[in-house]
Motif scaffolding. Structure first.
Motif, PDB file in Angstrom:
ATOM      1  N   ARG A   1      49.512  51.376  38.533  1.00  0.00           N
ATOM      2  CA  ARG A   1      49.487  50.165  37.711  1.00  0.00           C
ATOM      3  C   ARG A   1      50.486  49.178  38.306  1.00  0.00           C
ATOM      4  N   PHE A   2      49.949  48.241  39.086  1.00  0.00           N
ATOM      5  CA  PHE A   2      50.780  47.247  39.755  1.00  0.00           C
ATOM      6  C   PHE A   2      51.294  46.224  38.751  1.00  0.00           C
ATOM      7  N   GLN A   3      52.534  45.809  38.952  1.00  0.00           N
ATOM      8  CA  GLN A   3      53.072  44.660  38.230  1.00  0.00           C
ATOM      9  C   GLN A   3      52.662  43.390  38.985  1.00  0.00           C
ATOM     10  N   ASN A   4      53.377  42.305  38.855  1.00  0.00           N
ATOM     11  CA  ASN A   4      52.997  41.047  39.506  1.00  0.00           C
ATOM     12  C   ASN A   4      53.415  41.064  40.972  1.00  0.00           C
ATOM     13  N   VAL A   5      52.447  41.260  41.846  1.00  0.00           N
ATOM     14  CA  VAL A   5      52.708  41.409  43.272  1.00  0.00           C
ATOM     15  C   VAL A   5      52.687  40.037  43.940  1.00  0.00           C
ATOM     16  N   TYR A   6      53.669  39.795  44.811  1.00  0.00           N
ATOM     17  CA  TYR A   6      53.735  38.504  45.504  1.00  0.00           C
ATOM     18  C   TYR A   6      54.162  38.734  46.950  1.00  0.00           C
ATOM     19  N   GLY A   7      54.037  37.673  47.760  1.00  0.00           N
ATOM     20  CA  GLY A   7      54.500  37.749  49.139  1.00  0.00           C
ATOM     21  C   GLY A   7      53.602  36.956  50.071  1.00  0.00           C
ATOM     22  N   ALA A   8      53.960  36.931  51.340  1.00  0.00           N
ATOM     23  CA  ALA A   8      53.163  36.237  52.352  1.00  0.00           C
ATOM     24  C   ALA A   8      51.743  36.784  52.341  1.00  0.00           C
ATOM     25  N   GLY A   9      50.777  35.873  52.369  1.00  0.00           N
ATOM     26  CA  GLY A   9      49.377  36.285  52.358  1.00  0.00           C
ATOM     27  C   GLY A   9      48.669  35.980  51.058  1.00  0.00           C
ATOM     28  N   GLN A  10      49.405  35.623  50.010  1.00  0.00           N
ATOM     29  CA  GLN A  10      48.742  35.259  48.756  1.00  0.00           C
ATOM     30  C   GLN A  10      47.777  34.108  49.000  1.00  0.00           C
ATOM     31  N   SER A  11      46.623  34.204  48.379  1.00  0.00           N
ATOM     32  CA  SER A  11      45.584  33.213  48.625  1.00  0.00           C
ATOM     33  C   SER A  11      45.924  31.859  48.005  1.00  0.00           C
ATOM     34  N   PHE A  12      45.737  30.802  48.788  1.00  0.00           N
ATOM     35  CA  PHE A  12      45.819  29.442  48.259  1.00  0.00           C
ATOM     36  C   PHE A  12      44.441  28.926  47.874  1.00  0.00           C
ATOM     37  N   LYS A  13      43.417  29.749  48.121  1.00  0.00           N
ATOM     38  CA  LYS A  13      42.053  29.347  47.787  1.00  0.00           C
ATOM     39  C   LYS A  13      41.685  29.733  46.358  1.00  0.00           C
ATOM     40  N   ASN A  14      42.419  30.709  45.779  1.00  0.00           N
ATOM     41  CA  ASN A  14      42.057  31.233  44.463  1.00  0.00           C
ATOM     42  C   ASN A  14      42.954  30.622  43.386  1.00  0.00           C
ATOM     43  N   PRO A  15      42.451  29.675  42.590  1.00  0.00           N
ATOM     44  CA  PRO A  15      43.286  29.003  41.594  1.00  0.00           C
ATOM     45  C   PRO A  15      43.456  29.793  40.313  1.00  0.00           C
ATOM     46  N   TYR A  16      42.823  30.976  40.228  1.00  0.00           N
ATOM     47  CA  TYR A  16      42.848  31.746  38.981  1.00  0.00           C
ATOM     48  C   TYR A  16      43.969  32.782  38.951  1.00  0.00           C
ATOM     49  N   THR A  17      44.604  33.014  40.085  1.00  0.00           N
ATOM     50  CA  THR A  17      45.669  34.021  40.139  1.00  0.00           C
ATOM     51  C   THR A  17      46.838  33.489  40.949  1.00  0.00           C
ATOM     52  N   GLY A  18      48.038  33.933  40.625  1.00  0.00           N
ATOM     53  CA  GLY A  18      49.193  33.676  41.479  1.00  0.00           C
ATOM     54  C   GLY A  18      49.916  32.375  41.211  1.00  0.00           C
ATOM     55  N   ILE A  19      50.862  32.365  40.250  1.00  0.00           N
ATOM     56  CA  ILE A  19      51.591  31.130  39.966  1.00  0.00           C
ATOM     57  C   ILE A  19      52.457  30.711  41.142  1.00  0.00           C
ATOM     58  N   LEU A  20      52.874  31.651  41.983  1.00  0.00           N
ATOM     59  CA  LEU A  20      53.704  31.283  43.123  1.00  0.00           C
ATOM     60  C   LEU A  20      52.941  30.373  44.080  1.00  0.00           C
ATOM     61  N   SER A  21      51.688  30.713  44.337  1.00  0.00           N
ATOM     62  CA  SER A  21      50.872  29.887  45.226  1.00  0.00           C
ATOM     63  C   SER A  21      50.579  28.531  44.589  1.00  0.00           C
TER      64      SER A  21
ATOM     65  N   VAL B   1      40.196  57.330  50.090  1.00  0.00           N
ATOM     66  CA  VAL B   1      39.673  56.025  49.686  1.00  0.00           C
ATOM     67  C   VAL B   1      40.771  55.283  48.932  1.00  0.00           C
ATOM     68  N   LEU B   2      41.112  54.109  49.414  1.00  0.00           N
ATOM     69  CA  LEU B   2      42.017  53.218  48.695  1.00  0.00           C
ATOM     70  C   LEU B   2      41.160  52.107  48.095  1.00  0.00           C
ATOM     71  N   HIS B   3      40.988  52.154  46.789  1.00  0.00           N
ATOM     72  CA  HIS B   3      40.049  51.242  46.127  1.00  0.00           C
ATOM     73  C   HIS B   3      40.795  50.058  45.527  1.00  0.00           C
ATOM     74  N   LEU B   4      40.704  48.928  46.232  1.00  0.00           N
ATOM     75  CA  LEU B   4      41.345  47.702  45.779  1.00  0.00           C
ATOM     76  C   LEU B   4      40.351  46.584  45.483  1.00  0.00           C
ATOM     77  N   ALA B   5      39.081  46.792  45.799  1.00  0.00           N
ATOM     78  CA  ALA B   5      38.075  45.748  45.590  1.00  0.00           C
ATOM     79  C   ALA B   5      37.929  45.456  44.101  1.00  0.00           C
ATOM     80  N   ALA B   6      38.138  44.207  43.701  1.00  0.00           N
ATOM     81  CA  ALA B   6      38.051  43.851  42.281  1.00  0.00           C
ATOM     82  C   ALA B   6      38.104  42.342  42.117  1.00  0.00           C
ATOM     83  N   GLU B   7      37.553  41.879  41.016  1.00  0.00           N
ATOM     84  CA  GLU B   7      37.822  40.524  40.536  1.00  0.00           C
ATOM     85  C   GLU B   7      39.119  40.598  39.749  1.00  0.00           C
ATOM     86  N   THR B   8      40.022  39.607  39.942  1.00  0.00           N
ATOM     87  CA  THR B   8      41.381  39.800  39.441  1.00  0.00           C
ATOM     88  C   THR B   8      41.916  38.727  38.498  1.00  0.00           C
ATOM     89  N   GLY B   9      41.197  37.681  38.199  1.00  0.00           N
ATOM     90  CA  GLY B   9      41.741  36.617  37.360  1.00  0.00           C
ATOM     91  C   GLY B   9      41.668  36.943  35.880  1.00  0.00           C
TER      92      GLY B   9
END
Length: 382
Positions: free
Chosen positions: A217-237, A80-88
């Motif tokens: 414990r992930f640091q700040n992950v970025y790359g192609a696929g980052q959501s442009f719909k979520n304004p609460y996470t991801g300064i790159l987007s 099981v790879l458990h990634l489901a979460a609220e992240t902001g």
């Protein structure tokens, strides 16, 4: 064929993991995702992330908070790879019930489903995506006291323009140090608290259930696929959407706040490497680049790549719960997994920007998110 359940697989990191496992041809993949509108938009079947992994495994659209759904998804999966979460981070400070429900009760449901399967269950290992946020303000060095772990920064000091870190024992200016996995845990946001709670649930229940686990414990992950719909996470987007319209970029605090940015493709290599690696069992492992990059440096890099005319403003505004700095010590990941950063921040951002240009963007949610935080007292304009 080995069988794996990926929760939250249609998110940014989860979709990359699914693609990697699919390409290895050794994995039978089941995926569980609620397809949140905040990440995928209202028409989720047309979203970039969903279509990236469509057809690469059995897909179950469902809620991690529903026990029966989780039991059905779990079935006879071995991993099981458990990634489901609220992240902001900021959003967690006022949507308290939502973050507790998804992050804590979602993990509880997963463990309950495994428990109900009993001895007939086939799960061998759970891999959890936790967060660097559990460290709070990170580890610092004081000339008088050595390694120290400051509390969250004073809002009053930050309002006055002082964003530095000080020794909690003597008040001397403290220097940033690399954060090791045995550093003090001092969550400064509800999101961070829920991620550490997930960790403790695994450490408590996996031995009782006779299954292995690895916590990343992930640091700040970025790359192609980052959501442009979520304004609460991801300064790159957020910055990208504004720069492509030549809109102003408003950077909080003094612009010197830094993060350890790591490309999602490097993260995936680390996660996949732990699945059949017994040395990773029972371990908590940092995954990052081991290098800090300031927010102003990120903004300047993006502006140069896009050739944007966006003015960059240092506003002094602040969000409660934000940390000043965090740089991971990744020596454990290197030793156990052979992990290393292969994509530099310059190379990664160039590829990211090339991907961004072809995506549908919407800036409207960002100001709305700031207004929500401001109304909740979590965002303070100077």
């Amino acid at each position: 064929m080995k069988k794996v359940l990926v929760t939250g697989r249609s998110g940014f990191i989860g979709s990359e993991i699914v693609k990697k496992l699919y390409d290895l041809h050794d994995w039978e993949i089941t995926v569980l995702d609620i397809m949140s509108a905040q990440i995928h938009g209202l028409d989720w079947e047309k979203s970039y992330l969903y279509n990236e992994i469509k057809g690469k495994g059995k897909f179950i659209k469902g809620d991690i908070c529903d026990l029966q759904t989780v039991m059905n998804a779990l079935a006879d999966n071995e991993y099981v790879l458990h990634l489901a979460a609220e992240t902001g981070t900021g959003q967690s400070m006022y949507q308290i019930n939502q973050y507790n429900e998804v992050n804590i009760m979602g993990m509880s449901n997963l463990l309950q489903a495994i428990s109900l399967a009993g001895k007939a269950g086939s799960v061998k290992k759970i891999v959890l995506s936790s967060s660097r946020s559990v460290y709070g303000e990170s580890r610092y060095s004081c000339p008088n006291y050595g390694n120290v772990y400051p509390d969250s920064r004073s809002v009053e000091k930050m309002k006055a323009g002082d964003f530095k870190m000080y020794c909690p024992n003597c008040g001397h200016l403290a220097d940033l140090a690399y954060t090791t996995e045995d550093s003090a845990i001092k969550p400064s946001s509800l999101y961070a608290f829920t991620k550490y709670t997930q960790e403790m649930m695994l450490k408590t229940m996996c031995p009782a259930l006779n299954i292995d686990y690895t916590i990343f414990r992930f640091q700040n992950v970025y790359g192609a696929g980052q959501s442009f719909k979520n304004p609460y996470t991801g300064i790159l987007s957020i910055f990208s959407s504004l720069m492509l319209e030549n809109e102003p970029i408003n950077i909080f605090e003094d612009g010197l706040k830094s993060r350890d940015f790591i490309n999602v493709k490097d993260i995936v290599e680390g996660v996949v490497a732990c699945l059949d690696n017994d040395k990773s069992n029972g371990e908590v492992i940092n995954l990052g680049s081991g290098t800090g990059t300031s927010v102003i440096e990120i903004a300047q890099l993006l502006k140069s790549i896009y050739k944007s005319d966006s003015p960059i403003n240092i506003t002094g505004d602040l969000r409660k719960g934000d940390i000043a700095h965090n740089i991971a010590d990744i020596s454990k990941a290197e030793k156990i997994l052979g992990f290393k950063q292969t994509i530099s921040i310059e190379e990664g951002l160039t590829a990211f920007c090339k991907w961004v240009v072809g995506q549908e963007r919407d800036n409207s949610g960002y100001e709305k998110s700031l207004k929500e935080m401001e109304d909740a007292g979590m965002f303070i304009r100077k």
